[in-house]
Structure formats: structure tokens, C-alpha cells
Design a protein around this motif. Structure first.
Motif, short mmCIF file in Angstrom:
data_model
loop_
_atom_site.label_atom_id
_atom_site.label_comp_id
_atom_site.label_asym_id
_atom_site.label_seq_id
_atom_site.Cartn_x
_atom_site.Cartn_y
_atom_site.Cartn_z
N SER A 188 48.50 42.40 59.73
CA SER A 188 47.58 42.18 58.62
C SER A 188 46.48 43.23 58.64
O SER A 188 46.05 43.67 59.71
CB SER A 188 46.95 40.79 58.70
OG SER A 188 46.08 40.70 59.82
N ASP A 189 46.05 43.62 57.47
CA ASP A 189 44.90 44.49 57.31
C ASP A 189 44.10 44.01 56.12
O ASP A 189 44.67 43.71 55.06
CB ASP A 189 45.33 45.94 57.07
CG ASP A 189 46.02 46.56 58.28
OD1 ASP A 189 45.31 46.92 59.22
OD2 ASP A 189 47.26 46.64 58.26
N THR A 190 42.79 43.91 56.27
CA THR A 190 41.92 43.64 55.13
C THR A 190 41.55 44.98 54.50
O THR A 190 41.20 45.93 55.21
CB THR A 190 40.64 42.91 55.59
OG1 THR A 190 41.01 41.65 56.14
CG2 THR A 190 39.70 42.69 54.42
N ILE A 191 41.66 45.04 53.19
CA ILE A 191 41.36 46.30 52.49
C ILE A 191 40.22 46.07 51.50
O ILE A 191 40.10 45.02 50.89
CB ILE A 191 42.59 46.86 51.75
CG1 ILE A 191 43.14 45.85 50.75
CG2 ILE A 191 43.66 47.26 52.76
CD1 ILE A 191 44.23 46.40 49.84
N LYS A 192 39.37 47.09 51.39
CA LYS A 192 38.30 47.08 50.41
C LYS A 192 38.36 48.37 49.62
O LYS A 192 38.47 49.46 50.20
CB LYS A 192 36.93 46.95 51.10
CG LYS A 192 35.76 46.88 50.12
CD LYS A 192 34.44 46.68 50.86
CE LYS A 192 33.27 46.59 49.88
NZ LYS A 192 31.97 46.40 50.59
N ILE A 193 38.33 48.25 48.32
CA ILE A 193 38.40 49.41 47.42
C ILE A 193 37.12 49.44 46.59
O ILE A 193 36.77 48.44 45.95
CB ILE A 193 39.63 49.34 46.50
CG1 ILE A 193 40.92 49.33 47.33
CG2 ILE A 193 39.63 50.49 45.50
CD1 ILE A 193 42.16 48.99 46.55
N VAL A 194 36.43 50.55 46.63
CA VAL A 194 35.20 50.71 45.86
C VAL A 194 35.41 51.86 44.87
O VAL A 194 35.74 52.98 45.28
CB VAL A 194 33.98 51.00 46.75
CG1 VAL A 194 32.71 51.09 45.91
CG2 VAL A 194 33.84 49.93 47.83
N ILE A 195 35.22 51.57 43.60
CA ILE A 195 35.40 52.58 42.55
C ILE A 195 34.06 52.85 41.88
O ILE A 195 33.36 51.91 41.45
CB ILE A 195 36.44 52.12 41.52
CG1 ILE A 195 37.81 51.98 42.21
CG2 ILE A 195 36.52 53.10 40.35
CD1 ILE A 195 38.88 51.38 41.33
N HIS A 196 33.70 54.12 41.82
CA HIS A 196 32.43 54.53 41.23
C HIS A 196 32.69 55.26 39.91
O HIS A 196 33.47 56.21 39.85
CB HIS A 196 31.68 55.47 42.18
CG HIS A 196 31.34 54.83 43.49
ND1 HIS A 196 30.24 54.03 43.66
CD2 HIS A 196 31.96 54.90 44.69
CE1 HIS A 196 30.19 53.60 44.91
NE2 HIS A 196 31.23 54.12 45.56
N GLY A 197 32.04 54.77 38.84
CA GLY A 197 32.11 55.43 37.53
C GLY A 197 30.72 55.82 37.08
O GLY A 197 29.86 56.15 37.89
N GLU A 198 30.52 55.72 35.76
CA GLU A 198 29.20 56.06 35.20
C GLU A 198 28.95 55.13 34.03
O GLU A 198 29.76 55.05 33.10
CB GLU A 198 29.17 57.52 34.75
CG GLU A 198 27.80 57.98 34.27
CD GLU A 198 27.80 59.46 33.89
OE1 GLU A 198 26.97 59.84 33.04
OE2 GLU A 198 28.63 60.22 34.44
N SER A 199 27.83 54.42 34.08
CA SER A 199 27.58 53.42 33.04
C SER A 199 27.07 54.07 31.76
O SER A 199 26.44 55.14 31.77
CB SER A 199 26.56 52.39 33.54
OG SER A 199 25.33 53.00 33.83
N THR A 200 27.34 53.37 30.68
CA THR A 200 26.85 53.76 29.36
C THR A 200 26.97 52.56 28.44
O THR A 200 27.50 51.51 28.84
CB THR A 200 27.64 54.97 28.81
OG1 THR A 200 26.99 55.43 27.62
CG2 THR A 200 29.07 54.59 28.49
N HIS A 201 26.51 52.68 27.22
CA HIS A 201 26.62 51.58 26.25
C HIS A 201 28.09 51.34 25.90
O HIS A 201 28.86 52.29 25.74
CB HIS A 201 25.83 51.94 24.98
CG HIS A 201 25.53 50.77 24.11
ND1 HIS A 201 26.49 50.07 23.44
CD2 HIS A 201 24.34 50.17 23.80
CE1 HIS A 201 25.94 49.10 22.75
NE2 HIS A 201 24.62 49.13 22.96
N GLY A 202 28.44 50.07 25.78
CA GLY A 202 29.82 49.75 25.48
C GLY A 202 30.29 50.25 24.14
O GLY A 202 31.50 50.42 23.91
N ALA A 203 29.36 50.53 23.23
CA ALA A 203 29.74 51.05 21.92
C ALA A 203 30.04 52.54 21.95
O ALA A 203 30.62 53.08 21.01
CB ALA A 203 28.61 50.77 20.91
N TYR A 204 29.67 53.21 23.06
CA TYR A 204 29.87 54.65 23.16
C TYR A 204 30.55 54.98 24.49
O TYR A 204 29.96 55.64 25.36
CB TYR A 204 28.52 55.38 23.05
CG TYR A 204 27.69 54.91 21.89
CD1 TYR A 204 28.04 55.24 20.58
CD2 TYR A 204 26.57 54.11 22.12
CE1 TYR A 204 27.27 54.78 19.51
CE2 TYR A 204 25.80 53.66 21.06
CZ TYR A 204 26.16 53.99 19.76
OH TYR A 204 25.40 53.54 18.70
#
Length: 410
Positions: A188-204
Motif C-alpha cells: 500500500s502507498d498513500t498518494i497526494k496530488i497537488v495541482i496548481h493553476g491560476e485563479s480568475t473570474h469564472g466568466a473569463y
């Protein structure tokens, strides 16, 4: 009907004592690395038997030695000690006294069986060639207490040649055992995935990088590992169990965290799955303009039995219980068991001890708040572990030499 061996008779002669010991453990469960009362009780029992005891190893662990009169091999017998954070709902006199804690996986039985085996083997030490080590192990359910015990040197001085363990199971009726050749339990292995993006308004959305979309692509790609990268004759599981990301419905998320587990049955498959996960997290996110971080928390190794030792357990089971009382387990479990750490250090085998009794209502699986055992399995487990140890030490005829045990002494 197989003629009852003297070892089995000796084990049955101490059944009342075994039940008393087991019920005390059951009423007083302790979680991993908190087994202080349990440690004290085990130590007291062993000292009363005149057995050499070593504590101060891996926190609450207990190691004991039965040194035969003559030189020979060293065999280790292991029993795990910890309980689970489960409330006991059984209507029995020996139900747990500790609110929210329960021996719901049979470790109370494992400790009792090991103490019973110690009692019988101590009475035979003048005829034994070699040494028997008794390994009372904490924290099987949590951090894997086998590993710190090994790091503390319990498999050395003298070096263990063969290690044996068992686990009670309600999948098998009392009076029977289950043996498994080769792969028995997954790593068994516990895995953690972290994804980094860039926030903005959902309309754009074009003004940012959507970490949630990237996470969706990573999840879908990860599911292809077992179907396209792993030999279909082998087994692996990749599960994402939690996903967290975003702050509001009209904001593009700049970060997503996911936690999951990887299970596999052999080291090569394990390496392949982890390597491909790393590639997918890094490359899929890069293709979408995001960045991905893959973090692995190493868990237990796969439990892979040594077939020659399984042969010994199976043959002894047939001799003690009858030809049709030894069941061959065909399929490995993707559950984990930290006995695999011990099997990385020496030859050995882990087997299943039946504790089911339909008529008594003892049918509930491990980690159930109604879990219980048919206590007839205690004597059977003692007899098997004693006979297995004696066989490995070359004392195959000692069963016929036992003159009897005074059960009133217990």
C-alpha cells in the motif's frame, strides 16, 4: 477422523486459561503505540513462565526468548497487539470496557495464542535444538509496528531463520485453516496530488488556468495505468478517495488537492504504478499550463509467503486437524498486513485461522463492531504455532515425547 496429537491435547488442556487471557485483552483494548497495559500484562505472563523478556523496543513492543538446550536454528512467532477505534456493540460479558475502542480484528486472540505457544514451548526447552523468539508487535493497524521492531534489531542476535504469523478469520469455520502460496496481501502507498493553476473570474476562464479541469484530466489518465500499463495477469488499484479545490462557484480554482491509495501485489508492479503516476501528474498538468506535484507516503510492502514454509504449515495443519481441514486460498487480498516487513527479512509464512461458528452467531467480519471469535480457535492456534516451530527446528518427533501437562497449574 485424525488421531488427536499430544500437542493439540496440551493446547486444549489450557483452554480455560487461554479464554481468561483473551477476554481480559478484549475488555481492555488499546490503540497502536498506546498498548502500555497490554505490554505490562504480556510481560507479567511471560515472566511468570520463566521466559526471558525484552522491552523498550519500538515503544510498546515485547520480545521474548525461549532458548533450547541445544544449538540450532531460530524461529520467530509474531502476534500483533493493537485494537481499533470502534465501539463494541456485542452483548457478551467480555465486551470492551473502553468506550470507542475494540479488538475488532482479533489481535487479542493473536496475543493469547502466542502466550499459549510460549507456555508449551517453555516446557519443552530442554529438548529443543535452537531458539524461539516471540514477537509481540504494536500498531499493525496504523503505522506498521513491524518496521520499527525490525529497525531495532529484533530479527538479529540470533538471526531469525524463519518467521511465522497467523490471523483469525470468520471467513473460515473454526477447526480449519487457510494457507496461501506466494502473494497473499498487497502493498500500500498513500498518494497526494497537488495541482496548481491560476485563479480568475469564472466568466473569463481564458484569463486563468483551471486547476479543477487539470485535476479531472489527471484522474482520468490515472485510471488508464491499470488497464494499459500493468500486465493484465497482475493486479493493481489506483483510487482517489478525496478531492478538494476551489473557493466559490464563479471563480476558477487555482489549487486542487487529491488524496488516494495505490495497492499492488509485487514490487515491480508497485514501481510501475508509482512511476506512471508521477509522469501523469507532471506531464498532463504541464500540457494544460498548470503544474502538478506528486507526493508518495510509502506504506506496507506486499506480503509474499515462501512456498516451502507454507508446505510445512499445510502439512502440520493436516496432521493436527485432518486432511480436509486445510483450505488453499486461491486469490490474494488487496488489503494490507505489515507482516510483509518480516518476510522481507527471512523466510516465513502467514496463514489464516478459522474462527467462524454460524450456530453461535460468530459470523461478522474484521473491523465490524460485532466481531467475535469462537474461542475453540485459541487452542488450535497454539498447537499449530508450536508444531510449526518444532518442525522448523527439526523437532518433528517431539510430539510423541510429550508426557502431559498439568492443566491445573494454569
Amino acid at each position: 477422523m485424525v488421531e488427536k496429537s499430544l500437542i493439540l491435547k496440551e493446547a486444549e488442556a489450557i483452554k480455560n486459561w487461554l479464554c481468561t487471557v483473551r477476554r481480559d485483552f478484549h475488555q481492555n483494548p488499546e490503540l497502536g503505540m498506546e498498548e502500555f497495559r497490554t505490554q505490562e500484562k504480556i510481560t507479567t505472563y511471560l515472566q511468570e513462565m520463566g521466559i526471558e523478556v525484552i522491552t523498550g523496543i519500538a515503544n510498546t513492543a515485547v520480545v521474548a526468548m525461549i532458548r533450547g538446550k541445544y544449538p540450532g536454528k531460530t524461529v520467530a512467532l509474531r502476534g500483533d497487539m493493537d485494537a481499533l477505534p470502534i465501539a463494541d456493540r456485542k452483548k457478551v460479558s467480555y465486551r470492551s470496557k473502553i468506550e470507542g475502542k475494540m479488538h475488532a480484528c482479533g489481535h487479542d486472540a493473536h496475543m493469547t495464542i502466542l502466550l499459549g505457544a510460549a507456555k508449551l514451548l517453555k516446557g519443552m526447552e530442554d529438548r529443543i535444538h535452537g531458539t524461539v523468539k516471540l514477537l509481540f508487535q504494536p500498531a499493525e493497524e496504523t503505522i506498521g509496528g513491524a518496521k520499527p521492531m525490525i529497525e531495532a534489531g529484533v530479527m538479529e542476535n540470533p538471526k531469525v531463520d524463519v518467521v511465522l504469523g497467523l490471523h483469525v478469520t470468520p471467513e473460515i469455520p473454526v477447526g480449519e485453516i487457510g494457507i496461501k502460496y506466494g502473494q497473499m496481501n498487497a502493498s500500500s502507498d498513500t498518494i497526494k496530488i497537488v495541482i496548481h493553476g491560476e485563479s480568475t473570474h469564472g466568466a473569463y476562464p481564458h484569463g486563468g488556468i483551471d486547476a479543477i479541469v487539470a485535476a479531472g484530466q489527471v484522474i482520468m489518465a490515472a485510471q488508464t495505468i491499470t488497464s494499459r500499463n500493468i500486465d493484465p495477469r497482475k493486479s493493481a488499484v489506483v483510487t482517489i478517495g478525496t478531492i478538494t479545490g476551489g473557493t466559490q462557484g464563479n471563480i476558477i480554482a487555482n489549487k486542487v488537492e487529491m488524496v488516494g491509495t495505490v495497492r499492488s501485489l509485487d514490487p515491480d508492479t508497485r514501481r510501475t504504478v508509482l512511476h506512471r503516476l508521477t509522469e501523469i501528474v507532471e506531464q498532463v498538468t504541464k500540457g494544460l499550463g498548470a503544474t502538478g506535484e506528486f507526493i508518495r507516503e510509502e506504506g506496507y510492502p506486499a506480503l509474499i509467503n515462501h512456498d516451502n514454509i507454507v508446505d510445512i504449515v499445510g502439512e502440520n495443519g493436516r496432521q493436527l486437524l485432518g486432511e480436509n481441514k486445510v483450505k488453499i486460498i486461491k486469490d490474494p487480498s488487496l488489503g494490507v498486513e505489515d507482516f510483509g516487513y518480516f518476510l522481507e527479512e527471512s523466510e516465513g509464512a502467514f496463514y489464516r485461522l478459522g474462527c467462524r461458528n454460524q450456530k453461535k452467531g460468530i459470523i461478522h467480519y474484521g473491523h465490524s463492531d460485532l466481531f467475535d471469535i469462537d474461542e475453540d480457535c485459541l487452542s488450535i492456534g497454539v498447537a499449530l504455532q508450536v508444531k510449526n516451530a518444532l518442525t522448523i527446528l527439526g523437532e518433528e518427533d517431539i510430539d510423541e515425547e510429550i508426557t502431559g501437562t498439568d492443566s491445573t497449574a494454569y
